[in-house]
Design an enzyme around this catalytic site. Sequence first.
Site, mmCIF file in Angstrom:
data_model
loop_
_atom_site.group_PDB
_atom_site.id
_atom_site.type_symbol
_atom_site.label_atom_id
_atom_site.label_comp_id
_atom_site.label_asym_id
_atom_site.label_seq_id
_atom_site.Cartn_x
_atom_site.Cartn_y
_atom_site.Cartn_z
ATOM 1 N N CYS A 10 -0.961 0.273 2.417
ATOM 2 C CA CYS A 10 -1.005 0.979 1.397
ATOM 3 C C CYS A 10 -1.247 2.745 1.917
ATOM 4 C CB CYS A 10 -2.040 0.434 0.292
ATOM 5 S SG CYS A 10 -1.904 -1.253 -0.109
ATOM 6 N N ASN A 67 -0.418 -2.615 -8.143
ATOM 7 C CA ASN A 67 -0.515 -2.175 -6.788
ATOM 8 C C ASN A 67 0.780 -2.199 -6.137
ATOM 9 O OD1 ASN A 67 -0.781 -1.415 -4.209
ATOM 10 N ND2 ASN A 67 -3.061 -2.481 -4.029
ATOM 11 N N HIS A 107 -4.248 6.177 -4.126
ATOM 12 C CA HIS A 107 -3.511 5.074 -4.212
ATOM 13 C C HIS A 107 -3.662 4.157 -5.534
ATOM 14 C CE1 HIS A 107 -1.983 1.222 -3.185
ATOM 15 N NE2 HIS A 107 -3.046 0.665 -2.847
#
Length: 319
Positions: free
Chosen positions: A113, A276, A246
């Site tokens: 990520c 996500n 993020h």
Amino acid sequence: MFSRIAGVGSYLPGLPISNADLVQRGVETNDDWIVTRTGIKARHLADANCTSSDLAHEASCRALKSAGVDASELDLIIVATSTPDFIFPSTACLLQSKLGNHGAMAFDVQAVCAGFVYALSIADKFIRSGSHKKVLVVGAEVFSRILDWDDRSTCVLFGDGSGAVVLEASESPGILATAAHADGSHHGILSVPGSVCGGKVTGDPFLRMDGQSVFKLAVRVLADVAKECCDFVGVSPAQIDWLIPHQANIRIIESTAKKLGLGMDKVIVTVDRHGNTSAASIPLALDVAVRDGRIERGQKVLLEGVGGGFTWGAVLLEF
Ligand code: ACO
């Protein structure tokens, strides 16, 4: 010499899949649990025949169009992904072929990520060195491929998508500061601990996570790395126009903003709509906010990512 974002693009496959849709598909969960704990209301999931390079291609075409750059002009292509099409060649090379570019340097970055901020930092260094002038930086993921749909504590959290920026050499800023770190001693709290050997998958091919350990570590390192970037440039977090963290979990995002003394009115949030999307989440959120007019030229934007490894990083830029 600075590197400056000349264009942004993103892409989401198919229609949004709501939390209620997941319940209908047999996941033992409910909308209230997911929304309260994560802020996620929907995500997009790619069809079985759609790959990361397909998603990357869509976002890249949009970013190139918004930059007014032809794919043949690119001299470097970097794709951040943890869900590559193949073991090799790299997703960046497959994207290059789809774009019809011949000869640019092309490689993948694997920092989960944090991949997009890692890739952007690397691209910035290439441009500042004078060796490259037009760079395509992409985050693209089909995380749905590595989810265990019988593990409700992880499968509800993720989605598929892509985002891309075109970076150009410029005499005015541009990227002002980058910072990136890793601490591999935390590899066990978030991983896909499988591999391929002798034609078979060995180990576990699904994403596994210790959610509470990830939560605590993420909040700490995101606040620290944001301050590191701001200190480097000599600005305080309060002078940032927009924070794009993020998009993993609204509670991580809120905790980080609070630690930095930033109101949520300065934070771009898309996790509710996208889930996500790992390396794609930051450029996706950037593109949403550029297109809806919130982020304007000349504003200071802080991007920050954190992911498995453990990896984390930030990029402070003037858009
Ligand atoms: N639906 C309903 N109930 C669920 C679900 C679900 N999808 N998942 C777990 N539960 C249940 C558990 O079984 C448990 O039930 P029990 O008390 O009867 O045993 C209960 O909910 C609590 O489970 P916990 O795992 O303790 O839940 P927690 O409050 O820690 O929340 C979460 C889990 C949301 C994952 C949280 O730890 C978190 O936000 N962690 C951050 C991790 C993250 O965002 N990762 C994203 C990837 S990492 C990255 O991008 C950096």
